[in-house]
Enzyme design. Structure first.
Site, PDB file in Angstrom:
ATOM      1  N   SER A  41       0.859  -1.186   0.000  1.00 50.29           N
ATOM      2  CA  SER A  41       0.000   0.000   0.000  1.00 50.29           C
ATOM      3  C   SER A  41       0.897   1.238   0.000  1.00 50.29           C
ATOM      4  O   SER A  41       2.109   1.116  -0.145  1.00 50.29           O
ATOM      5  CB  SER A  41      -0.943  -0.026   1.192  1.00 50.29           C
ATOM      6  OG  SER A  41      -0.188  -0.139   2.360  1.00 50.29           O
ATOM      7  N   LYS A  59      -4.012   8.751  -8.812  1.00 49.79           N
ATOM      8  CA  LYS A  59      -4.307   7.594  -7.966  1.00 49.79           C
ATOM      9  C   LYS A  59      -5.746   7.199  -8.260  1.00 49.79           C
ATOM     10  O   LYS A  59      -6.687   7.916  -7.911  1.00 49.79           O
ATOM     11  CB  LYS A  59      -4.135   7.954  -6.493  1.00 49.79           C
ATOM     12  CG  LYS A  59      -4.366   6.772  -5.577  1.00 49.79           C
ATOM     13  CD  LYS A  59      -3.883   7.086  -4.167  1.00 49.79           C
ATOM     14  CE  LYS A  59      -3.845   5.848  -3.309  1.00 49.79           C
ATOM     15  NZ  LYS A  59      -5.136   5.213  -3.106  1.00 49.79           N
ATOM     16  N   LYS A 102       6.464   8.378  -7.410  1.00 52.20           N
ATOM     17  CA  LYS A 102       7.404   7.276  -7.174  1.00 52.20           C
ATOM     18  C   LYS A 102       8.800   7.718  -7.594  1.00 52.20           C
ATOM     19  O   LYS A 102       8.951   8.418  -8.610  1.00 52.20           O
ATOM     20  CB  LYS A 102       7.002   6.048  -8.004  1.00 52.20           C
ATOM     21  CG  LYS A 102       5.660   5.470  -7.594  1.00 52.20           C
ATOM     22  CD  LYS A 102       5.123   4.451  -8.584  1.00 52.20           C
ATOM     23  CE  LYS A 102       3.650   4.195  -8.280  1.00 52.20           C
ATOM     24  NZ  LYS A 102       2.936   3.542  -9.362  1.00 52.20           N
ATOM     25  N   LYS A 125      -2.881  12.880  -1.418  1.00 54.73           N
ATOM     26  CA  LYS A 125      -4.340  12.789  -1.497  1.00 54.73           C
ATOM     27  C   LYS A 125      -4.981  14.160  -1.716  1.00 54.73           C
ATOM     28  O   LYS A 125      -4.471  15.176  -1.237  1.00 54.73           O
ATOM     29  CB  LYS A 125      -4.904  12.196  -0.191  1.00 54.73           C
ATOM     30  CG  LYS A 125      -4.376  10.806   0.139  1.00 54.73           C
ATOM     31  CD  LYS A 125      -4.838   9.747  -0.821  1.00 54.73           C
ATOM     32  CE  LYS A 125      -6.185   9.181  -0.497  1.00 54.73           C
ATOM     33  NZ  LYS A 125      -6.192   8.216   0.576  1.00 54.73           N
ATOM     34  N   CYS A 154     -46.720   7.216  13.782  1.00 55.09           N
ATOM     35  CA  CYS A 154     -47.907   6.683  14.453  1.00 55.09           C
ATOM     36  C   CYS A 154     -48.427   7.582  15.557  1.00 55.09           C
ATOM     37  O   CYS A 154     -49.453   7.289  16.158  1.00 55.09           O
ATOM     38  CB  CYS A 154     -47.618   5.283  15.006  1.00 55.09           C
ATOM     39  SG  CYS A 154     -46.494   5.305  16.412  1.00 55.09           S
TER      40      CYS A 154
HETATM   41  S1  IVH Z   1       1.394   2.163  -6.662  1.00 53.80           S
HETATM   42  C1  IVH Z   1       4.174  -0.034  -4.197  1.00 53.80           C
HETATM   43  N1  IVH Z   1       0.011   3.733  -8.260  1.00 53.80           N
HETATM   44  O1  IVH Z   1      -3.635   2.665  -4.226  1.00 53.80           O
HETATM   45  C2  IVH Z   1       3.085   0.856  -4.519  1.00 53.80           C
HETATM   46  N2  IVH Z   1      -1.127   2.535  -6.569  1.00 53.80           N
HETATM   47  O2  IVH Z   1      -3.176   3.152  -1.425  1.00 53.80           O
HETATM   48  C3  IVH Z   1       1.881   0.157  -4.950  1.00 53.80           C
HETATM   49  N3  IVH Z   1      -3.539   2.861  -6.580  1.00 53.80           N
HETATM   50  O3  IVH Z   1      -3.050  -0.688  -3.408  1.00 53.80           O
HETATM   51  C4  IVH Z   1       0.843   1.000  -5.478  1.00 53.80           C
HETATM   52  N4  IVH Z   1      -3.631   4.213  -8.294  1.00 53.80           N
HETATM   53  O4  IVH Z   1      -4.475  -0.208  -5.455  1.00 53.80           O
HETATM   54  C5  IVH Z   1      -0.015   2.893  -7.219  1.00 53.80           C
HETATM   55  N5  IVH Z   1      -1.129   5.085  -9.746  1.00 53.80           N
HETATM   56  C6  IVH Z   1      -1.139   4.260  -8.732  1.00 53.80           C
HETATM   57  C7  IVH Z   1      -2.334   3.910  -8.088  1.00 53.80           C
HETATM   58  C8  IVH Z   1      -2.280   3.052  -6.998  1.00 53.80           C
HETATM   59  C9  IVH Z   1      -4.327   3.573  -7.380  1.00 53.80           C
HETATM   60  C10 IVH Z   1      -3.982   2.056  -5.431  1.00 53.80           C
HETATM   61  C11 IVH Z   1      -3.388   0.674  -5.370  1.00 53.80           C
HETATM   62  C12 IVH Z   1      -2.766   0.546  -4.006  1.00 53.80           C
HETATM   63  C13 IVH Z   1      -3.426   1.656  -3.263  1.00 53.80           C
HETATM   64  C14 IVH Z   1      -2.531   2.152  -2.139  1.00 53.80           C
END
Ligand code: IVH
Length: 694
Positions: free
Chosen positions: A84, A120, A310, A334, A429
């Site tokens: 996550s 995301k 990343k 977020k 009622c």
């Molecule tokens: S990378 C090692 N990239 O968000 C990192 N996750 O909160 C793995 N998600 O379980 C996730 N869009 O299901 C990544 N562009 C994105 C994403 C993404 C949605 C979800 C994914 C992950 C969750 C984590």
């Protein structure tokens, strides 16, 4: 309340039962129980495990599969865990993230930290395993270690190719393959990304579900998850699921040395990647991209809840590694919870099954983060007082992810106007409505006189955890109630006399009416504990209902006890039963109307005696004492085993003891047993007895 010993006993049985049904379903393909009943077992197990965490054993249905969802799909252990992400909310959090990376890697000041940035997606992550370019397995994330096998379902998703196509590798990509030739696809490559449903497709699906009278999905993500996790892949095929790649799991070789290049290679093999996936070289550039995506958010065809960054260089990612379940090299920035201003046009009061009055705010419809909100729950009288809201106020509504929209601020609270008067009579009622001492909830005192409570109780009666009558949903109950066909539960069993009338109504065909009537007939000998729970007596939940019936075996006996002079003592003596339950039972069965409803119901159904199933064994009916330290199991587990074999586990040795099971360290009890001439065995011998009983 369930005692620990009972919980241990029940958990052991549940583990066996769930394992049995898993085998019947997956291996033998001959399920014996409905999905609903299976889910109820899993839910019961999980509730007990949550209440007694120290009783969770290695044979727990959850342990056996990690804490992965215990559904009907088989489990897949991920070759590499699915991680996550940590969250960032403010711009500073992003600057801190980059500073942390810099510090960890001990980078010189002038060395740029290149990041990738992409939306995301609010979907569910999925791992697609390709071997020699062919999709061989697809799995959901589950708990990150173990997910569910959704291969057949994923094969129906149009965005996901069954074979990767090397020909799509773009010329001039500038990607050097670290193994194999350029354009070759590695022998093993797990592509990870998000399965989602577009907003428009979600709306259309819900409209179709509504037209068919089927369950509506709360949001696109739930719709995507529900559509993917289907035993029958043809259902998935009919649902408009999409996919966007954002990472990878186990791979035999990598087609690049940076996050960006590998993702671009994945794109070139035929998987969709979000067009807003870019590389940034500074915090400023990264934040500018965030703002660009945030501005686009409402117009994007799918839901997103932030931007993911990343570290681009894979050698740096490897050095950074992970903390707990999230990588140090990535972060999710977020979006703030979305808010909007609107007017509170009315406050309606809804009356629930137990008579609870719940205020619901009706709003001038307002779009909050792309979703039109027109209702908010105001919870209870105290919440209205806390917000100081009354009709006509300007309010701020917030919607954060999945959470039900709520009023977070009252912009008119300082204006002079009449405060909202919480009703002291039931709007349905007219009976008096009161809050019991020390309680926030105001309840209608009308009981079954109140039509709202009557219809809600009927809905509860047929619900999954209660009688579970298939085809008799909330809508149908409401409809039949409004027609005057249903007054009390027994009427459900008299619906067969109305076959022609039901058939004459919109939406019913011969087959659906016959199915409904057959489902009702199938419940004429209901499980007594479910029937008791179905009555909806306050404080009598599913577990308490079972505890009560374990003690009294039949419902009529239970009613006698509940209303007898000395009943309270007898009830309290049952493990897990407290004064609130005793009082609620007495209240219920002292009310003539309830007794009439109950007698009427018993003229239609006959619940069999409630016999707790125990296995016959050499110790059935005996009293056993466990002492000393047991090595292969806990004392609780041993006691639960004894109970499952029809024996009673006692705490001290007496003339009534038949057998002592002693581990190392037992002294006084052993001495006593020797004095009384009671048989003593060790743990291994006990295990033999358990094994022999099968
Ligand atoms: S990378 C090692 N990239 O968000 C990192 N996750 O909160 C793995 N998600 O379980 C996730 N869009 O299901 C990544 N562009 C994105 C994403 C993404 C949605 C979800 C994914 C992950 C969750 C984590």
């Amino acid at each position: 309340m369930t005692t620990e010993a009972e919980a241990a006993n029940r958990l052991m049985r549940l583990a066996k039962e769930i394992a049995k049904h898993n085998r019947l379903y997956h291996t033998l393909d001959t399920p014996e129980i409905s999905d609903g009943d299976y889910d109820a077992l899993v839910r019961e197990n999980n509730a007990l495990e949550a209440a007694f965490p120290h009783l969770v054993r290695d044979n727990s249905p959850n342990k056996a599969v990690g804490a992965a969802p215990a559904g009907h799909l088989s489990k897949v252990t991920h070759a590499k865990p699915m991680l996550s992400l940590d969250n960032a909310f403010a711009d500073e959090d992003v600057a801190d993230f980059v500073a942390r990376v810099r510090r960890f890697l001990n980078l010189p000041e002038d060395e740029p930290v290149v990041l990738t940035a992409e939306p995301k997606i609010d979907g569910l992550s999925c791992s697609l395993r390709y071997e020699n370019g062919v999709l061989v397995q697809a799995a959901t994330r589950g708990d990150g270690q173990v997910g569910e096998d959704v291969t057949a379902n994923v094969r129906t998703v149009g965005d996901i190719p069954v074979t990767l196509s090397p020909s799509r590798l773009r010329e001039g990509l500038g990607v050097g393959m670290s193994a194999g030739g350029r354009g070759e696809i590695p022998a093993v490559f797990e592509i990870r990304g998000e399965i989602y449903m577009a907003k428009a497709d979600f709306e259309a699906l819900n409209a179709a579900q509504e037209a068919k009278g089927e369950k509506l999905f709360a949001n696109p993500r739930n719709a995507a998850a529900g559509s993917l996790r289907q035993k029958d892949a043809s259902i998935t095929a009919a649902r408009p699921l999409r996919f966007l790649a954002h990472g990878w799991g186990e791979v035999s070789a990598l087609p690049g040395e940076t996050q960006f290049d590998v993702i671009k290679a994945i794109e070139s093999w035929g998987l969709p990647v979000d067009p807003r996936f870019i590389r940034t070289a500074s915090v400023e550039e990264t934040l500018a991209h965030y703002r660009m995506i945030e501005a686009l958010r409402a117009d994007l065809p799918f839901d997103i809840d932030g931007v993911v960054y990343k570290v681009d260089r894979l050698d740096w990612q490897a050095r950074l590694g992970f903390v707990a379940k999230a990588p140090r090299w990535a972060i999710a920035h977020k979006f703030p919870a979305e808010r909007a201003e609107t007017t509170l046009e009315a406050i309606d009061i809804q009356v629930g099954r137990t008579g609870k009055l719940t205020p619901v705010g009706r709003l001038k419809p307002v779009t909050v983060g792309g979703v039109v909100v027109s209702n908010v729950t105001l919870h209870n009288r105290d919440e209205i007082a806390r917000l100081g809201v009354s009709v006509g106020d300007r309010v701020v509504v917030q919607r954060a992810g999945d959470v039900i929209p709520q009023i977070v601020e009252n912009l008119s609270r300082d204006e002079a106007r009449a405060p909202f008067a919480f009703p002291d009579h039931c709007p349905e009622c007219g009976s008096e409505a009161q809050a019991e001492e020390g309680e926030v909830d105001v309840r209608c005192t009308g009981g079954l006189v109140c039509p709202a409570q009557r219809v809600e109780r009927l809905k509860h009666f047929v619900s999954r955890a209660a009688l579970d009558i298939e085809g008799l949903g909330e809508k149908t109950i409401q409809e039949f109630f409004d027609l005057g066909w249903l007054h009390s539960p027994a009427d459900i069993f008299r619906l067969k006399a109305r076959r022609a009338e039901i058939l004459a109504r919109d939406g019913w065909q011969e087959k659906s009416v016959d199915n409904l009537l057959a489902a009702i007939e199938g419940k004429r000998t209901p499980d007594a504990a479910r029937l008791l729970f179905a009555l909806g007596i306050r404080h009598v939940g599913a577990v308490t209902a079972r505890d009560l019936l374990k003690g009294f075996v039949t419902m009529p006996r239970l009613c006698d006890v509940a209303t007898s002079e000395t009943g309270a003592d007898e009830l309290i003596a049952i493990d897990g039963i407290g004064p609130a339950v005793v009082e609620a039972l007495a209240d219920f069965f002292h009310e003539p109307h309830n007794v009439a409803v109950w007698d009427d119901l018993l003229s239609e159904v006959s619940p069999p005696d409630y016999i707790v199933e125990t296995r016959a064994s050499s110790v059935s009916g005996k009293t056993i004492v466990f002492t000393g330290s047991l090595e292969t199991m806990s004392r609780d587990e041993a006691k639960a085993q004894a109970e499952a074999l029809g024996a009673k586990a006692a705490g001290s040795v007496s003339a009534k003891t038949d057998l002592v099971v002693a581990g190392p360290g037992a002294s006084s009890k052993l001495k006593k047993a020797a004095e009384l001439g009671i048989a003593v065995i060790d743990e291994a011998a006990w295990a033999e007895i358990v094994k022999a009983a099968g």
